[in-house]
Design an enzyme around this catalytic site. Structure first.
Site, mmCIF file in Angstrom:
data_model
loop_
_atom_site.group_PDB
_atom_site.id
_atom_site.type_symbol
_atom_site.label_atom_id
_atom_site.label_comp_id
_atom_site.label_asym_id
_atom_site.label_seq_id
_atom_site.Cartn_x
_atom_site.Cartn_y
_atom_site.Cartn_z
ATOM 1 N N LYS A 256 34.227 40.023 30.448
ATOM 2 C CA LYS A 256 35.435 40.337 31.228
ATOM 3 C C LYS A 256 36.594 39.456 30.774
ATOM 4 C CE LYS A 256 33.103 39.225 34.821
ATOM 5 N NZ LYS A 256 32.553 38.933 36.165
ATOM 6 N N THR B 112 42.914 37.278 44.064
ATOM 7 C CA THR B 112 41.867 37.803 43.185
ATOM 8 C C THR B 112 40.478 37.301 43.592
ATOM 9 O OG1 THR B 112 42.165 35.965 41.666
ATOM 10 C CG2 THR B 112 43.445 37.954 41.214
ATOM 11 N N GLY C 59 36.971 37.146 44.537
ATOM 12 C CA GLY C 59 35.900 38.138 44.613
ATOM 13 C C GLY C 59 35.995 39.271 43.609
ATOM 14 N N THR C 60 36.877 39.153 42.611
ATOM 15 C CA THR C 60 37.005 40.266 41.646
ATOM 16 C C THR C 60 35.714 40.498 40.859
ATOM 17 O OG1 THR C 60 38.082 38.690 40.186
ATOM 18 C CG2 THR C 60 39.487 40.361 41.146
ATOM 19 N N GLY C 61 35.107 39.388 40.384
ATOM 20 C CA GLY C 61 33.888 39.536 39.581
ATOM 21 C C GLY C 61 32.757 40.131 40.404
ATOM 22 N N CYS C 62 32.635 39.679 41.650
ATOM 23 C CA CYS C 62 31.591 40.220 42.539
ATOM 24 C C CYS C 62 31.835 41.704 42.784
ATOM 25 C CB CYS C 62 31.601 39.491 43.882
ATOM 26 S SG CYS C 62 31.166 37.755 43.762
HETATM 27 N N1 LIG Z 1 45.204 40.358 37.681
HETATM 28 C C1 LIG Z 1 44.317 41.320 37.341
HETATM 29 N N2 LIG Z 1 44.694 42.610 37.312
HETATM 30 C C2 LIG Z 1 43.814 43.596 36.994
HETATM 31 N N3 LIG Z 1 42.547 43.352 36.671
HETATM 32 C C3 LIG Z 1 42.111 42.065 36.674
HETATM 33 C C4 LIG Z 1 42.963 40.996 37.008
HETATM 34 N N4 LIG Z 1 42.240 39.829 36.934
HETATM 35 C C5 LIG Z 1 41.002 40.180 36.576
HETATM 36 N N5 LIG Z 1 40.914 41.526 36.394
HETATM 37 C C6 LIG Z 1 39.735 42.306 36.063
HETATM 38 O O1 LIG Z 1 38.782 41.973 37.077
HETATM 39 C C7 LIG Z 1 37.471 41.921 36.545
HETATM 40 C C8 LIG Z 1 36.904 40.520 36.770
HETATM 41 O O2 LIG Z 1 37.461 39.723 35.787
HETATM 42 P P1 LIG Z 1 37.426 38.160 35.589
HETATM 43 O O3 LIG Z 1 38.532 37.552 36.369
HETATM 44 O O4 LIG Z 1 37.455 37.936 34.115
HETATM 45 O O5 LIG Z 1 36.012 37.738 36.182
HETATM 46 P P2 LIG Z 1 35.565 36.800 37.383
HETATM 47 O O6 LIG Z 1 36.177 37.321 38.633
HETATM 48 O O7 LIG Z 1 34.077 36.888 37.348
HETATM 49 O O8 LIG Z 1 36.080 35.417 37.044
HETATM 50 C C9 LIG Z 1 37.636 42.336 35.075
HETATM 51 O O9 LIG Z 1 37.477 43.748 34.980
HETATM 52 C C10 LIG Z 1 39.064 41.945 34.748
HETATM 53 O O10 LIG Z 1 39.607 42.665 33.660
HETATM 54 C C1 LIG Z 2 28.782 33.254 47.359
HETATM 55 C C2 LIG Z 2 29.680 33.436 46.181
HETATM 56 N N1 LIG Z 2 29.263 34.166 45.140
HETATM 57 C C3 LIG Z 2 30.056 34.331 44.063
HETATM 58 C C4 LIG Z 2 31.310 33.750 44.033
HETATM 59 C C5 LIG Z 2 32.198 33.936 42.834
HETATM 60 O O1 LIG Z 2 32.923 35.064 43.023
HETATM 61 P P1 LIG Z 2 33.703 35.842 41.863
HETATM 62 O O2 LIG Z 2 33.899 37.225 42.286
HETATM 63 O O3 LIG Z 2 33.044 35.610 40.541
HETATM 64 O O4 LIG Z 2 35.023 35.142 41.740
HETATM 65 P P2 LIG Z 2 35.908 34.104 42.391
HETATM 66 O O5 LIG Z 2 36.477 34.701 43.579
HETATM 67 O O6 LIG Z 2 35.194 32.825 42.654
HETATM 68 O O7 LIG Z 2 36.874 34.022 41.251
HETATM 69 C C6 LIG Z 2 31.727 33.016 45.134
HETATM 70 N N2 LIG Z 2 32.955 32.444 45.159
HETATM 71 N N3 LIG Z 2 30.897 32.860 46.206
#
Ligand SMILES: Nc1ncnc2c1ncn2[C@@H]1O[C@H](COP(=O)(O)OP(=O)(O)O)[C@@H](O)[C@H]1O
Ligand SMILES: Cc1ncc(COP(=O)(O)OP(=O)(O)O)c(N)n1
Length: 281
Positions: free
Chosen positions: A179, A212, A214-217
């Site tokens: 990602k 943002t 929780g985006t990855g979750c």
């Molecule tokens: N500001 C944003 N606008 C649109 N998509 C985003 C944005 N930030 C992250 N993403 C997308 O959200 C998903 C999670 O990305 P990322 O931030 O790299 O992971 P994580 O949340 O695990 O740290 C990916 O599909 C990424 O391209």
């Molecule tokens: C309980 C718990 N699990 C996973 C995360 C991490 O969440 P994620 O969606 O990867 O992103 P952030 O919001 O931490 O960027 C968490 N915080 N808590």
């Protein structure tokens, strides 16, 4: 009578703020019309402002939750999030090895550190996490997580993301989505997909928001929610990313907490998709 909806499982930690972890995953499943089940690996004391504590569920009790659930419920797909400890990873690996029939699709989000910088995975758990890769259908690391798994520097460009996706496949991952959210920089958020058939760049508009959490979750649980309907993990990932972009666009309307707020899981992909698709907010 309507057919039952798909059933998804999240194996993850609790986030009381409701943005990430089990709470975010269950909201994602519901938003995408999938029945959600959950096995807890850990509790965090967490808000939008950060994590102040982690309480790990004993590994044998994680196994008891898994066995008890799948002995009764036919799960279509699972998402794995925060695993917290080496013992929990080894337990989940042993479960997947013995009960692969019980969980046909497994999406692994190798959660390591929260946005605010708190450790969500023990330092000695990185090697067990590598051992888990051959047991999952798809791994979805962000750029820093891919680097830790490979003991490399974080990617700063697409070429390095590509090289790291190849290296993760060499560790046994069947499909990899690196990602690109952390790359920042331009108007797009681009993720790199790699499987047997080759590479795909999944690109969406980058949403200008600080909310943002929780985006990855949300992305990994949306893929697990959509995989049973699409029958293809790549197509599920495309649709999940489209939905996620909507949850980020909707996040500013939430105003939850005083730190970086959560994505809005209730964004309705089916209704709103075309409202924002080509705009460049
Ligand atoms: N500001 C944003 N606008 C649109 N998509 C985003 C944005 N930030 C992250 N993403 C997308 O959200 C998903 C999670 O990305 P990322 O931030 O790299 O992971 P994580 O949340 O695990 O740290 C990916 O599909 C990424 O391209
Ligand atoms: C309980 C718990 N699990 C996973 C995360 C991490 O969440 P994620 O969606 O990867 O992103 P952030 O919001 O931490 O960027 C968490 N915080 N808590």
């Amino acid at each position: 009578m309507n057919p039952r909806p798909p059933i998804a499982l999240t194996i993850a930690g609790s986030d009381p703020s409701g943005g990430a972890g089990i709470q975010g995953d269950l909201k994602t499943f519901s938003a995408l019309g999938t029945y959600g089940t959950a096995v807890l690996t850990s509790l965090t004391a967490q808000s939008t402002q950060g994590v102040t504590g982690v309480h790990v569920v004993p590994a044998d009790f994680v196994r008891a939750q898994l066995d008890t659930l799948v002995d009764d419920v036919a799960v279509d797909a699972a998402k794995i999030g925060m695993l917290a400890s080496a013992a929990t990873i080894e337990t989940v690996l042993a479960f997947l090895d013995k009960r692969s029939d019980a969980v046909p699709v497994v999406v692994l989000d190798p959660v390591m550190v929260s946005t605010a910088g708190s450790r969500l995975l023990a330092e000695d758990a990185v090697e067990p996490m590598r051992q888990l890769l051959p047991y999952v259908s798809l791994i979805t690391p962000n750029v820093p997580e891919a680097a830790v798994l490979l003991d490399a520097d974080p990617a700063e460009d697409l070429d390095t993301m590509r090289a790291q996706a190849i290296a993760l496949r060499e560790l046994g991952a069947a499909r990899v989505l690196v990602k690109g959210g952390h790359l920042g920089g331009d108007a797009h958020a681009t993720d790199l997909w790699l499987d047997d058939a080759g590479e795909q760049l999944l690109t969406g508009p980058r949403v200008a928001t600080v909310n943002t959490h929780g985006t990855g979750c949300a992305l990994s649980s949306a893929i697990a929610a959509l995989a049973p309907r699409t029958g293809s993990l790549l197509e599920a990932t495309r649709q999940a990313k489209t939905w996620l972009t909507g949850t980020l666009r909707a996040a500013d309307a939430l105003h939850i907490g005083h730190g970086p707020g959560p994505v809005h899981h209730c964004h309705d992909i089916w209704k709103d998709e075309n409202d924002w698709k080509d705009s460049d907010r």
